[in-house]
Scaffold this active site. Structure first.
Site, mmCIF file in Angstrom:
data_model
loop_
_atom_site.group_PDB
_atom_site.id
_atom_site.type_symbol
_atom_site.label_atom_id
_atom_site.label_comp_id
_atom_site.label_asym_id
_atom_site.label_seq_id
_atom_site.Cartn_x
_atom_site.Cartn_y
_atom_site.Cartn_z
ATOM 1 C CG ASP A 9 3.839 12.093 -2.343
ATOM 2 O OD1 ASP A 9 2.573 11.898 -2.025
ATOM 3 O OD2 ASP A 9 4.521 11.056 -2.836
ATOM 4 C CE1 TYR A 11 1.741 4.381 1.224
ATOM 5 C CE2 TYR A 11 0.342 6.230 1.293
ATOM 6 C CZ TYR A 11 0.726 4.944 1.840
ATOM 7 O OH TYR A 11 0.231 4.537 2.826
ATOM 8 C CB THR A 13 8.076 11.492 -1.880
ATOM 9 O OG1 THR A 13 7.447 11.888 -3.091
ATOM 10 C CG2 THR A 13 9.057 12.723 -1.800
ATOM 11 N NE ARG A 40 2.502 4.972 -6.237
ATOM 12 C CZ ARG A 40 1.904 5.841 -5.550
ATOM 13 N NH1 ARG A 40 1.028 5.542 -4.561
ATOM 14 N NH2 ARG A 40 2.563 7.106 -5.424
ATOM 15 C CB SER A 117 0.075 11.266 2.666
ATOM 16 O OG SER A 117 -0.297 10.061 2.331
ATOM 17 C CG ASN A 118 -3.599 11.142 -2.467
ATOM 18 O OD1 ASN A 118 -4.270 12.247 -2.217
ATOM 19 N ND2 ASN A 118 -3.252 10.849 -3.611
ATOM 20 C CE LYS A 150 -0.520 14.975 -1.690
ATOM 21 N NZ LYS A 150 0.862 14.510 -1.460
ATOM 22 C CB SER A 174 5.677 15.172 -4.884
ATOM 23 O OG SER A 174 4.799 13.944 -5.384
ATOM 24 C CG ASN A 176 3.728 10.464 -6.883
ATOM 25 O OD1 ASN A 176 4.117 9.548 -7.588
ATOM 26 N ND2 ASN A 176 3.634 10.536 -5.787
ATOM 27 C CG PHE A 178 -0.308 13.195 -9.741
ATOM 28 C CD1 PHE A 178 -1.037 13.565 -8.801
ATOM 29 C CD2 PHE A 178 0.379 11.880 -9.531
ATOM 30 C CE1 PHE A 178 -1.034 12.712 -7.506
ATOM 31 C CE2 PHE A 178 0.391 11.129 -8.610
ATOM 32 C CZ PHE A 178 -0.249 11.642 -7.533
ATOM 33 C CG ASP A 179 1.571 15.817 -4.883
ATOM 34 O OD1 ASP A 179 0.784 16.651 -4.667
ATOM 35 O OD2 ASP A 179 2.405 15.316 -3.897
#
Length: 224
Positions: A9, A11, A13, A40, A117-118, A150, A174, A176, A178-179
């Site tokens: 990931d 952002y 990471t 964010r 990445s998103n 994601k 990641s 994040n 959720f990821d």
């Protein structure tokens, strides 16, 4: 070696999106940290909502709209030029100090390494080029081709298709939660990079395969 692909990931990471607070300090003073955090938070929320509503727009749209919300939330008004400077700052985020040394170690260990990445692929490449990270990667894979963000299951299947690796030989890396949960639910292995000591993982009963403080620790753990 049981795995050979690492999807990292971007952002949070590889680069720190909250770094923009330093730019914000000169614009909004003591509200900089709050504005950066809300920006964010809403950036991610807007990507989730667009995914659920099938109203995909480029991630930069989520970023810009989230900034507008954050301004209103904090009761500040940025000039158009200042707003544009902040959006451009998102393309000039420095990598965390552990990133490049860890990528060099991953390469020596024989792993294929991609950014996942998103963000729009062109913008992700620009960002990672700015920080000197892109040269240490084997590619960039973006959800843009799938037109959903994601943690939608099909973005992880798209990742596997692009890598040509099965889920049990592919790590999603990641910071994040959720990821990480999305990747695990889709059949990948996953490492949560717990960059903040006080960070919490969502209590869904879906746990990461590894929890590490940074990418250098991940390289050590994967190398053993």
């Amino acid at each position: 070696m049981s795995t050979h692909a690492l999807a990292l990931d971007v952002y949070g990471t590889l680069v720190d999106p909250l770094e923009v607070k330093h730019k914000l300090q000169g614009l909004v003073g003591e509200q900089a940290e709050e504005l950066a955090a809300v920006w964010r938070q809403k950036q991610l929320e807007y990507s989730f909502r667009r995914g659920l509503m099938d109203l995909y727009e480029d991630f930069s749209v989520c970023t810009a709209q989230a900034l507008d919300y954050a301004q209103d939330h904090c009761g500040v008004s940025l000039a158009a030029e200042e707003r544009q400077q902040l959006l451009e700052q998102y393309q000039e985020l420095a990598p965390f100090p552990d990133v490049i040394p860890a990528l060099e170690t991953f390469a020596a260990q024989g792993y294929k390494k991609v950014a996942f990445s998103n963000g729009h692929p062109d913008q992700v490449r620009q960002l990672l080029s700015y920080g000197g990270v892109l040269a240490h990667l084997d590619g960039v894979i973006s959800v843009h081709e799938v037109e959903v963000f994601k943690p939608a299951p099909r973005v992880y299947q798209y990742l596997l298709d692009q890598l040509g690796t099965p889920g049990d030989r592919t790590w999603l890396v990641s910071s994040n939660p959720f990821d990480v949960i999305g990747a695990k639910a889709a059949g990948l292995r996953a490492a949560w990079v717990k960059r903040a000591p006080g960070a919490l993982f969502d209590p869904w009963g879906i746990e990461p395969d590894l929890v590490v403080a940074d990418l250098k620790e991940l390289a050590q753990r994967l190398g053993t």
